[in-house]
Design a protein around this motif. Structure first.
Motif, PDB file in Angstrom:
ATOM      1  N   ASP A   5      16.044 -26.617 -37.179  1.00  0.00           N
ATOM      2  CA  ASP A   5      14.615 -26.747 -36.673  1.00  0.00           C
ATOM      3  C   ASP A   5      14.046 -25.500 -36.407  1.00  0.00           C
ATOM      4  N   THR A   6      12.668 -25.354 -36.218  1.00  0.00           N
ATOM      5  CA  THR A   6      11.954 -24.155 -36.054  1.00  0.00           C
ATOM      6  C   THR A   6      12.751 -23.308 -34.874  1.00  0.00           C
ATOM      7  N   HIS A   7      12.660 -23.830 -33.821  1.00  0.00           N
ATOM      8  CA  HIS A   7      12.898 -23.397 -32.283  1.00  0.00           C
ATOM      9  C   HIS A   7      14.481 -22.886 -32.583  1.00  0.00           C
ATOM     10  N   THR A   8      15.093 -23.572 -33.404  1.00  0.00           N
ATOM     11  CA  THR A   8      16.743 -23.288 -33.785  1.00  0.00           C
ATOM     12  C   THR A   8      16.981 -21.992 -34.627  1.00  0.00           C
ATOM     13  N   LEU A   9      16.149 -21.796 -35.414  1.00  0.00           N
ATOM     14  CA  LEU A   9      15.801 -20.697 -36.311  1.00  0.00           C
ATOM     15  C   LEU A   9      15.617 -19.426 -35.336  1.00  0.00           C
ATOM     16  N   LEU A  10      14.531 -19.753 -34.665  1.00  0.00           N
ATOM     17  CA  LEU A  10      14.118 -18.431 -33.711  1.00  0.00           C
ATOM     18  C   LEU A  10      15.216 -17.957 -32.625  1.00  0.00           C
ATOM     19  N   TRP A  11      15.816 -19.018 -32.006  1.00  0.00           N
ATOM     20  CA  TRP A  11      16.964 -18.688 -31.114  1.00  0.00           C
ATOM     21  C   TRP A  11      18.050 -18.187 -31.829  1.00  0.00           C
ATOM     22  N   TRP A  12      18.676 -18.551 -32.800  1.00  0.00           N
ATOM     23  CA  TRP A  12      19.600 -18.155 -33.632  1.00  0.00           C
ATOM     24  C   TRP A  12      19.416 -16.758 -34.236  1.00  0.00           C
ATOM     25  N   SER A  13      18.195 -16.529 -34.815  1.00  0.00           N
ATOM     26  CA  SER A  13      17.935 -15.131 -35.211  1.00  0.00           C
ATOM     27  C   SER A  13      17.819 -14.057 -34.219  1.00  0.00           C
ATOM     28  N   GLY A  14      17.759 -14.477 -32.901  1.00  0.00           N
ATOM     29  CA  GLY A  14      17.411 -13.310 -31.693  1.00  0.00           C
ATOM     30  C   GLY A  14      15.912 -13.091 -31.666  1.00  0.00           C
ATOM     31  N   TRP A  45       5.501 -21.467 -41.559  1.00  0.00           N
ATOM     32  CA  TRP A  45       4.118 -21.385 -41.369  1.00  0.00           C
ATOM     33  C   TRP A  45       3.884 -21.693 -40.004  1.00  0.00           C
ATOM     34  N   GLU A  46       4.796 -22.483 -39.320  1.00  0.00           N
ATOM     35  CA  GLU A  46       4.772 -22.927 -38.073  1.00  0.00           C
ATOM     36  C   GLU A  46       4.681 -21.561 -37.109  1.00  0.00           C
ATOM     37  N   MET A  49       1.817 -19.310 -37.656  1.00  0.00           N
ATOM     38  CA  MET A  49       0.502 -19.647 -36.768  1.00  0.00           C
ATOM     39  C   MET A  49       0.654 -19.449 -35.461  1.00  0.00           C
ATOM     40  N   LEU A  50       1.680 -19.561 -34.769  1.00  0.00           N
ATOM     41  CA  LEU A  50       1.956 -19.381 -33.475  1.00  0.00           C
ATOM     42  C   LEU A  50       1.889 -17.888 -33.071  1.00  0.00           C
ATOM     43  N   CYS A  51       2.243 -17.099 -33.911  1.00  0.00           N
ATOM     44  CA  CYS A  51       2.379 -15.575 -33.682  1.00  0.00           C
ATOM     45  C   CYS A  51       0.705 -15.180 -33.723  1.00  0.00           C
ATOM     46  N   GLU A  52       0.335 -15.613 -34.789  1.00  0.00           N
ATOM     47  CA  GLU A  52      -1.262 -15.304 -35.100  1.00  0.00           C
ATOM     48  C   GLU A  52      -2.346 -15.990 -33.897  1.00  0.00           C
TER      49      GLU A  52
END
Length: 132
Positions: A5-14, A45-46, A49-52
């Motif tokens: 999931d998107t948050h899992t990718l962000l957490w795993w990648s640091g 995409w998600e 969008m959140l960064c922008e």
């Protein structure tokens, strides 16, 4: 194989503070050793969008991070194709209307693989295999 999931990718990648469970971390390590970690392109995409919109700050430049992910031999991006788009609109009720979540769940269902997520809305959804 597992779909992150998107948050899992962000957490795993640091890129943001990690809240991976011990089990989630172990599953990622196991999958890296034997196959690929799958990521839906809707996650990018998600995140963009959140960064922008200033709602998410990454530790490194978004474009550099994406190139790094794309060059990672055990990360495979799954594009949104017609089957995924149709499945996202045909998910059995009850499920919420968030388009990114719907596309990610549809991807996991069509690939018949578990979705690695901490999202309680998805964890409570009985029509997709999920792990955490």
């Amino acid at each position: 194989m597992i779909l992150l999931d998107t948050h899992t990718l962000l957490w795993w990648s640091g890129q943001i503070g990690s809240r991976l469970s011990e089990r989630a971390f172990s599953l990622i390590e196991e999958e890296k050793a034997k196959t690929s970690l799958l990521v839906s392109t809707i996650s990018m995409w998600e995140i963009t969008m959140l960064c922008e919109r200033g709602r998410l700050g990454l530790k490194q430049n978004l474009d550099d991070w994406l190139r790094e992910l794309e060059g990672n031999p055990f990360v495979k991006f799954i594009p949104i194709d017609n089957r995924i788009a149709v499945e996202a609109n045909r998910l059995p009720d009850p499920f919420h209307r968030d388009p990114a979540d719907r596309l990610i769940v549809a991807t996991a269902r069509l690939l018949d693989i578990p979705l690695l997520t901490a999202d309680t809305k998805i964890l409570d959804y009985p029509f997709v295999r999920n792990v955490w």
